[in-house]
Design an enzyme around this catalytic site. Structure first.
Site, mmCIF file in Angstrom:
data_model
loop_
_atom_site.group_PDB
_atom_site.id
_atom_site.type_symbol
_atom_site.label_atom_id
_atom_site.label_comp_id
_atom_site.label_asym_id
_atom_site.label_seq_id
_atom_site.Cartn_x
_atom_site.Cartn_y
_atom_site.Cartn_z
ATOM 1 N N HIS A 1 55.427 17.343 4.233
ATOM 2 C CA HIS A 1 54.825 15.624 5.277
ATOM 3 C C HIS A 1 53.339 16.328 4.569
ATOM 4 C CE1 HIS A 1 54.782 18.939 8.408
ATOM 5 N NE2 HIS A 1 54.139 18.658 7.873
ATOM 6 N N ASN B 1 58.349 19.940 4.210
ATOM 7 C CA ASN B 1 59.073 19.241 3.515
ATOM 8 C C ASN B 1 58.233 17.954 2.979
ATOM 9 O OD1 ASN B 1 57.386 17.927 5.504
ATOM 10 N ND2 ASN B 1 59.167 17.979 7.215
ATOM 11 N N ASP C 1 45.517 14.767 12.482
ATOM 12 C CA ASP C 1 46.457 14.135 13.396
ATOM 13 C C ASP C 1 46.276 15.608 15.012
ATOM 14 O OD1 ASP C 1 46.997 16.762 12.058
ATOM 15 O OD2 ASP C 1 48.773 16.697 11.031
ATOM 16 N N GLU D 1 56.580 12.604 8.465
ATOM 17 C CA GLU D 1 57.197 12.815 8.398
ATOM 18 C C GLU D 1 58.079 12.505 7.151
ATOM 19 O OE1 GLU D 1 57.884 15.589 9.008
ATOM 20 O OE2 GLU D 1 57.372 16.579 11.069
HETATM 21 C C1 GLP Z 1 50.812 20.669 10.404
HETATM 22 C C2 GLP Z 1 50.094 19.866 9.969
HETATM 23 C C3 GLP Z 1 49.940 19.343 8.640
HETATM 24 C C4 GLP Z 1 50.122 21.026 7.892
HETATM 25 C C5 GLP Z 1 51.270 21.204 7.721
HETATM 26 C C6 GLP Z 1 51.541 21.942 6.653
HETATM 27 O O1 GLP Z 1 52.949 20.802 11.176
HETATM 28 N N1 GLP Z 1 50.356 18.463 10.754
HETATM 29 O O2 GLP Z 1 48.412 18.897 8.578
HETATM 30 O O3 GLP Z 1 48.883 20.562 6.365
HETATM 31 O O4 GLP Z 1 52.540 21.022 8.960
HETATM 32 O O5 GLP Z 1 51.185 23.609 7.773
HETATM 33 P P1 GLP Z 1 50.644 24.976 7.335
HETATM 34 O O6 GLP Z 1 49.998 25.235 6.133
HETATM 35 O O7 GLP Z 1 50.791 26.030 8.458
HETATM 36 O O8 GLP Z 1 52.109 25.171 6.164
#
Ligand code: GLP
Length: 263
Positions: free
Chosen positions: A139, A137, A68, A144
């Site tokens: 995702h 959440n 992304d 989302e």
């Molecule tokens: C981000 C990314 C995801 C990631 C998630 C968790 O916003 N777009 O690819 O897996 O949120 O982030 P973190 O690993 O910092 O908790």
């Protein structure tokens, strides 16, 4: 789904990397990796970098596709996913930058960006090994809650929880971009193998829903239950909401040696 519960975050990085390296070695030097941003996979990347430095893994001919990108952040912004992937993945893992792809979040090209990214993945032969994190959440990528379980790469609006969670990377929540371009859940599910890494108490509810809940777009990661080759590598804190935690540990402990990484 294969579930590997590790003692702590450090072990998640080591086991996550060992799993990815094992899968990548089976494919060969031209392996196509799927790479995630966020904090979760950082330890895994660091361990993979050690394997590369030790000559145990060669990714110089590999390709990579990021999940992304934010819409509207300049590529040079340190928190753009172009910059993040270059810093945390491309350089430490010795990937050729020409073969590392990140979705195009330029607002002037958005109408074609999803289809172009899908075409690039297809042209590369598809993703062999997808490394995934997960949002609190549930995702995956930036899909989302209520994202279509068959979605493809497209523009999404960040959920309020994601804006709050990602504010730590910016000066304030107000500075977090509101839109993103992300591989769809259908795109992610096309990867031939998936390794999801998650650590900490804040991921416990998401991991319980993903592993043990019903398959629902309210917890996008729960789509992984339909994947034939998905592994979750999580620490005790992220596993703390699992009803069948003991069972998963028993299953793993009783695997034949050749299938088991030493947790
Ligand atoms: C981000 C990314 C995801 C990631 C998630 C968790 O916003 N777009 O690819 O897996 O949120 O982030 P973190 O690993 O910092 O908790």
């Amino acid at each position: 789904m294969e579930i590997i519960i590790c003692a702590n975050e450090t072990r998640v990085g080591e086991i996550g990397a060992a799993k990815v390296a094992q899968l990548a070695a089976r494919v060969g030097p031209k392996v196509v990796l799927g790479v995630a941003t966020g904090s979760s996979p950082l330890a895994t990347y660091q361990e993979l970098a050690k394997l590369v430095a030790a000559g145990e893994l060669d990714l110089s001919a590999a390709s990579a596709f990021a999940l992304d990108e934010y819409v509207g952040l300049p590529l040079t912004h340190p928190e753009s996913y172009h910059a993040t992937i270059a810093r945390t993945v491309t350089v430490p893992l010795g990937l050729d930058p020409a073969r590392v792809h990140v979705p195009d979040g330029d607002p002037t090209h958005l109408d074609t960006a999803g289809a172009r990214y899908e075409a690039a993945i297809t042209q590369a032969g598809g993703v062999d090994v997808q490394i995934l994190g997960v949002g609190a959440n549930g995702h995956i990528g930036f899909n989302e809650p209520t994202s279509s379980l068959r979605s493809r790469t497209r523009i999404k609006t960040l959920a309020p929880r994601t804006i709050t969670d990602n504010a730590r990377f910016f000066d304030s929540a107000a500075a977090v971009p509101r839109h993103c371009i992300t591989q769809g859940i259908g795109t992610i599910m096309d990867a031939r193998a998936i390794v999801l890494v998650a650590t900490g108490e804040t991921k416990a509810a998401a991991m319980a829903a993903i592993i043990e809940g019903p398959i629902t777009s309210m917890w996008p990661g729960s789509a992984l239950q339909l994947h034939p080759h998905a592994t979750c590598v999580i620490d005790e804190a992220a596993a703390s909401g699992l009803k069948l935690k003991n069972y998963y540990q028993q299953v793993y402990a009783n695997l034949p040696d050749w299938q088991r990484l030493d947790v």
